[in-house]
Scaffold this motif. Structure first.
Motif, mmCIF file in Angstrom:
data_model
loop_
_atom_site.group_PDB
_atom_site.id
_atom_site.type_symbol
_atom_site.label_atom_id
_atom_site.label_comp_id
_atom_site.label_asym_id
_atom_site.label_seq_id
_atom_site.Cartn_x
_atom_site.Cartn_y
_atom_site.Cartn_z
ATOM 1 N N PHE A 1 0.833 -1.190 0.000
ATOM 2 C CA PHE A 1 0.000 0.000 0.000
ATOM 3 C C PHE A 1 0.873 1.247 0.000
ATOM 4 N N PHE B 1 -4.768 6.205 1.753
ATOM 5 C CA PHE B 1 -4.179 5.008 1.178
ATOM 6 C C PHE B 1 -4.689 4.744 -0.233
ATOM 7 N N GLY B 2 -3.808 4.165 -1.046
ATOM 8 C CA GLY B 2 -4.215 3.662 -2.343
ATOM 9 C C GLY B 2 -4.899 2.310 -2.212
ATOM 10 N N TYR C 1 -7.731 2.851 11.873
ATOM 11 C CA TYR C 1 -8.061 2.707 10.472
ATOM 12 C C TYR C 1 -8.990 1.513 10.280
ATOM 13 N N GLN D 1 -10.487 -1.189 7.384
ATOM 14 C CA GLN D 1 -10.171 -1.742 6.062
ATOM 15 C C GLN D 1 -11.176 -2.804 5.675
ATOM 16 N N LYS E 1 -9.589 -3.516 -0.227
ATOM 17 C CA LYS E 1 -9.466 -2.052 -0.248
ATOM 18 C C LYS E 1 -8.290 -1.611 0.606
ATOM 19 N N GLY E 2 -7.890 -0.357 0.420
ATOM 20 C CA GLY E 2 -6.885 0.212 1.306
ATOM 21 C C GLY E 2 -7.513 0.683 2.604
ATOM 22 N N PRO E 3 -6.715 0.785 3.672
ATOM 23 C CA PRO E 3 -7.250 1.296 4.943
ATOM 24 C C PRO E 3 -7.719 2.738 4.795
ATOM 25 N N LEU F 1 -8.942 6.183 7.357
ATOM 26 C CA LEU F 1 -9.002 6.693 8.722
ATOM 27 C C LEU F 1 -10.430 6.684 9.232
ATOM 28 N N PHE G 1 -7.420 -1.437 12.467
ATOM 29 C CA PHE G 1 -6.031 -1.301 12.885
ATOM 30 C C PHE G 1 -5.884 -0.089 13.793
ATOM 31 N N PHE H 1 1.748 0.461 13.178
ATOM 32 C CA PHE H 1 0.425 -0.144 13.220
ATOM 33 C C PHE H 1 0.394 -1.372 14.122
#
Lengths: 113, 111
Positions: free
Chosen positions: A90, A104-105, B36, B38, B42-44, B46, B89, B101
């Motif tokens: 990521f 984040f991507g 975070y 997730q 997908k990406g995490p 906030l 996370f 993390f």
């Protein structure tokens, strides 16, 4: 705004091959970073950059190389892929640093055979 | 060695229940504690964050409790819904450029 984009989405490599994971952001963020995500280990910081021309190592930098020639792009290079580098990668960005919202991507899933 | 220890690894609750995720740290220089969320593939993103000058922060159904003396912080999800099923996370950073993390907690909310 596309936010943070990553390419490719998925890649299979053979041991010893090299490749570059691409990351770009269109938010004019100064701070960019790369993480790898492995089961049971959370996200671990590989490298980060605080601006064009400035990069530094994170927690797990060995086997990876980065450069930052523009504000928008922050590619991650695997010099000689190893099975231990099989992971989901990521990229993230923020205005100035780690103490604020990271964007984040979608991630790149890498399999090294 | 992870600087932020997160537990449990996974938990399952019924709809309307209150999943609680705990994190502990040792580095007293940490001054920013985000959570975070997730979803698979997908990406995490906030969810909520806290700084050590407050003991609690609420955003909608999500609450962070922070205990500076115990070096612990936790996430509570009030009135949990199936759509809250995700991996969560915790993280922490000092006044520099590194975010550490926790290992993550997979939450499943059953309808």
């Amino acid at each position: 705004n596309a936010g943070v984009t990553q390419t490719p989405k998925f890649q299979v490599l053979k041991t010893g091959q090299s490749m570059t994971l691409q990351c770009a952001q269109d938010m004019n963020h100064e701070y960019m970073s790369w993480y790898r995500q492995d089961p049971g280990m959370g996200l671990r910081l590989i490298h980060y950059s605080v601006g064009a021309g400035i990069t530094d190592q994170g927690e797990v930098p060995n086997g990876y190389n980065v450069s930052r020639s523009t504000t928008e792009d922050f590619p991650l290079r695997l010099l000689s892929a190893a099975p231990s580098q099989t992971s989901v990668y990521f990229c993230a960005s923020s205005w100035r640093g780690a103490g604020e919202t990271q964007y984040f991507g979608p991630g790149t899933r890498l399999l090294v055979l | 060695q992870q600087q932020v220890k997160q537990s449990p690894q996974s938990l399952i609750v019924q709809k309307g229940g209150i999943p609680i995720i705990n994190c502990a740290y040792e580095n007293t220089a940490f001054d920013y504690f985000p959570w975070y969320q997730q979803f698979p593939g997908k990406g995490p993103a906030l969810l909520i964050a806290i700084r050590p000058d407050v003991s609690e922060k609420k955003e909608g159904r999500f609450t962070i409790s922070f205990n500076k003396s115990a070096k612990q912080f936790s996430l509570h999800i009030m009135d949990s819904q199936p759509g809250d099923s995700a991996t969560y996370f915790c993280a922490a950073s000092t006044n520099d450029y590194k975010l550490s993390f926790g290992a993550g907690t997979t939450v499943t909310v059953r309808a």
